[in-house]
Scaffold this motif. Sequence first.
Motif, short mmCIF file in Angstrom:
data_model
loop_
_atom_site.label_atom_id
_atom_site.label_comp_id
_atom_site.label_asym_id
_atom_site.label_seq_id
_atom_site.Cartn_x
_atom_site.Cartn_y
_atom_site.Cartn_z
N GLU A 75 -27.82 6.79 -28.95
CA GLU A 75 -28.99 6.69 -29.81
C GLU A 75 -30.16 7.39 -29.15
O GLU A 75 -30.36 7.28 -27.93
CB GLU A 75 -29.29 5.23 -30.13
CG GLU A 75 -28.18 4.61 -30.98
CD GLU A 75 -28.49 3.21 -31.45
OE1 GLU A 75 -29.64 2.74 -31.30
OE2 GLU A 75 -27.56 2.59 -31.98
N ASN A 76 -30.92 8.13 -29.95
CA ASN A 76 -32.02 8.93 -29.44
C ASN A 76 -33.10 8.97 -30.52
O ASN A 76 -32.78 9.22 -31.68
CB ASN A 76 -31.51 10.35 -29.13
CG ASN A 76 -32.54 11.21 -28.44
OD1 ASN A 76 -33.63 11.42 -28.96
ND2 ASN A 76 -32.18 11.73 -27.29
N PRO A 77 -34.36 8.74 -30.17
CA PRO A 77 -35.42 8.74 -31.18
C PRO A 77 -35.58 10.10 -31.87
O PRO A 77 -36.11 10.17 -32.98
CB PRO A 77 -36.68 8.36 -30.39
CG PRO A 77 -36.34 8.52 -28.95
CD PRO A 77 -34.86 8.43 -28.83
N ASN A 78 -35.12 11.17 -31.25
CA ASN A 78 -35.20 12.49 -31.86
C ASN A 78 -33.96 12.85 -32.67
O ASN A 78 -33.82 13.99 -33.12
CB ASN A 78 -35.43 13.56 -30.78
CG ASN A 78 -36.77 13.39 -30.10
OD1 ASN A 78 -37.76 13.04 -30.74
ND2 ASN A 78 -36.81 13.60 -28.80
N GLY A 79 -33.07 11.91 -32.83
CA GLY A 79 -31.81 12.13 -33.55
C GLY A 79 -30.65 11.74 -32.66
O GLY A 79 -30.59 12.13 -31.49
N ASP A 80 -29.75 10.93 -33.20
CA ASP A 80 -28.62 10.45 -32.41
C ASP A 80 -27.81 11.62 -31.86
O ASP A 80 -27.74 12.69 -32.46
CB ASP A 80 -27.73 9.53 -33.24
CG ASP A 80 -28.44 8.21 -33.56
OD1 ASP A 80 -29.45 7.89 -32.90
OD2 ASP A 80 -27.98 7.51 -34.48
N ARG A 81 -27.19 11.41 -30.70
CA ARG A 81 -26.45 12.45 -29.99
C ARG A 81 -24.96 12.13 -29.99
O ARG A 81 -24.57 10.97 -29.92
CB ARG A 81 -26.92 12.54 -28.53
CG ARG A 81 -28.43 12.58 -28.33
CD ARG A 81 -29.06 13.86 -28.72
NE ARG A 81 -28.55 14.92 -27.86
CZ ARG A 81 -28.92 16.17 -27.94
NH1 ARG A 81 -29.81 16.54 -28.85
NH2 ARG A 81 -28.44 17.09 -27.15
#
Length: 144
Positions: free
Chosen positions: A123-129
Motif C-alpha cells: 500500500e502506498n499513498p501515491n498508488g498501491d505497488r
Amino acid sequence: MNNLSNTIIVAKESKQMTWQAIADALEMSTVWTTSACLGMNSMPKDKAEALCSLLELGPEVCAALQKYPTKVWQQTVPTDPLIYRFYEIMGVYGDTLKEVIQEKFGDGIMSAIDFNMEVEKEENPNGDRVVVTMNGKFLKYKSW
C-alpha cells in the motif's frame, strides 16, 4: 488456456475462492498453486487430491494435475496489458539483469526449476505497488 485450466477456474469461481485461499488450503505458495492449475507445473498426488476435494472436481482432473506438463506458451508478443508489461520489462531490463547477475555470480543462469516467486501488494499513498520477488538458484555453466 487448456480445458483442465478452464475446469479448475470455473470450479474456483463457483466456490467464490481466491487463488490465495486455494493455496492456503493446499499449504503451498499462491504462485506455484496458480501455475499448476494453469497447466505449467505438475502437482504431487496429495496436493492434486486436496485441490480436487476442495473444488469438488473428479478423478480425471486429479490424474491430469499429476501429469508432467509440456510448458508451451504463445511465442508472439502478448497483447494482454499486464502480461505485456512483463514482456516489456524483460525487453528493457533483460540485458541489464543478465549483466548484473553474471557480474555478481559468474557465467550461468538463474534456475526456473529450483525457484520460487511471490506477489505482494504494497500500500502506498501515491498508488498501491506490485512487488514481485523471484528467487532462483544460481546454476553455473561448467567447462568441459
